[in-house]
Design an enzyme around this catalytic site. Structure first.
Site, PDB file in Angstrom:
ATOM      1  N   SER A 144       0.819  -1.187   0.013  1.00 38.73           N
ATOM      2  CA  SER A 144      -0.052   0.095  -0.059  1.00 38.73           C
ATOM      3  C   SER A 144       0.921   1.401  -0.067  1.00 38.73           C
ATOM      4  CB  SER A 144      -0.992  -0.040   1.260  1.00 38.73           C
ATOM      5  OG  SER A 144      -2.112   1.214   0.977  1.00 38.73           O
ATOM      6  N   GLU A 238      -9.885  -3.935  -5.634  1.00 33.64           N
ATOM      7  CA  GLU A 238      -9.354  -2.659  -4.894  1.00 33.64           C
ATOM      8  C   GLU A 238      -9.291  -1.467  -5.786  1.00 33.64           C
ATOM      9  OE1 GLU A 238      -5.207  -2.866  -3.535  1.00 33.64           O
ATOM     10  OE2 GLU A 238      -5.214  -4.864  -4.057  1.00 33.64           O
ATOM     11  N   HIS A 268      -7.567  -5.198  -0.893  1.00 35.84           N
ATOM     12  CA  HIS A 268      -6.324  -4.501  -0.812  1.00 35.84           C
ATOM     13  C   HIS A 268      -5.394  -5.141   0.420  1.00 35.84           C
ATOM     14  CE1 HIS A 268      -3.775  -1.048  -0.576  1.00 35.84           C
ATOM     15  NE2 HIS A 268      -3.903  -0.740   0.619  1.00 35.84           N
TER      16      HIS A 268
END
Length: 302
Positions: A144, A238, A268
């Protein structure tokens, strides 16, 4: 079709939202609480270390050779998360890759906006080299926001002429601070973790007043030539799907050996939920295979 365990995880996430109406301090505490549901195995060796002022931790599962090092940068929107929240996932990756990891607590926004945390990544990488870690046996990885920092750090290492790691792994990386990918809209209804409406809040916390096309903020817009082989994993459900796909396309066009894996119906950073989620376990096994192949390849081949 995704495993039935996925729906259980999605329901849990919806019941425990991390950011809805929370301050950043409250969100950090909530993330730590969620991480406590998945405690790290007791036999994992954890050792604190100071990387020239950057707090870090060595994570070493029993039985690994230790010849390979993974430099891990955690996710959390540049504002939450820690070595502790990601220790279990990092340990699982280490087991699959027969590696030890050095994971860092870079400075978080909004108290420390860009480039503070980004600078910490470079400082810690330099420290690893100073400790004698062989860059040909070193892999940089993150998820991320940590995936963003992973890719941006690679660009900066190349720009500064520092030895590059053997490879990189980016899990659901945020590569475009402008959030212009179509998936921000097309996947919003199936994305249980990231709220598209919260992107601006996070952006204002991390890089207020900055040019969001700065390649160190948005590696999608960087010159990617000369970067090492990389594995990018992303879920099809996502909002950052297009961040990963577009980055992989640009990296490949620049001559980088970039492998993109889009996991059907996954959310995610689904690897976080292994071994509760079979697909997470399978993805981590793929990461392990990639790391092993990358560090065993001759330097001239990478």
């Amino acid at each position: 079709m995704a495993s039935p365990q996925l729906q259980n995880i999605i329901q849990m996430l919806k019941a425990r939202p991390i950011r809805d109406g929370m301050t950043f301090e409250q969100a950090r505490a909530a993330f730590e609480q969620i991480a406590s549901i998945y405690p790290i195995d007791a036999d994992i060796k954890r050792e604190k270390a100071d990387a020239n002022g950057v707090s870090g931790e060595w994570i070493t599962p029993p039985g690994v050779s230790g010849d390979t090092t993974i430099f891990y940068i955690h996710g959390g929107g540049w504002t939450v998360g820690s070595v502790n929240t990601h220790a279990r996932m990092v340990a699982n990756i280490c087991k699959a890759a027969d590696a030890r990891a050095f994971s860092i607590d870079y400075r978080l926004a909004p108290e420390h906006p860009f480039p503070a945390g980004f600078d910490d990544c470079l400082t810690a990488y330099r420290w690893l080299l100073d400790q004698g870690v062989d860059p040909e046996r070193l892999v940089i990885a993150g998820d991320s926001a940590g995936g963003n920092l992973t890719l941006a750090t690679l660009v900066r290492l190349r720009d500064e002429g520092l030895p590059l790691p053997a490879a990189a792994v980016a899990l659901s990386p945020a590569t475009d601070m402008e959030a212009t990918g179509d998936s921000v809209k097309t996947r919003r209804d199936v994305e249980p973790m990231l709220d598209p409406d919260g992107i601006e809040k996070v952006r204002e916390a991390y890089c207020p007043g900055q040019d969001v096309r700065n390649p160190y903020l948005s590696p999608l817009y960087a010159d990617l030539a000369g970067l090492p082989p990389m594995l990018i994993q992303v879920g099809d459900h996502e909002i950052l799907l297009d961040d990963a796909k577009r980055f992989a396309e640009r990296a490949t066009a620049a001559g980088v050996d970039a492998t993109l894996e889009v996991w059907d119906e996954m959310i995610h950073v689904f690897q976080f939920f292994a071994p509760m989620l079979p697909e997470g376990t399978a993805a981590i096994e793929r990461i392990g295979e990639f790391v092993k192949a990358s560090v065993s390849a001759p330097a001239s081949a990478s």
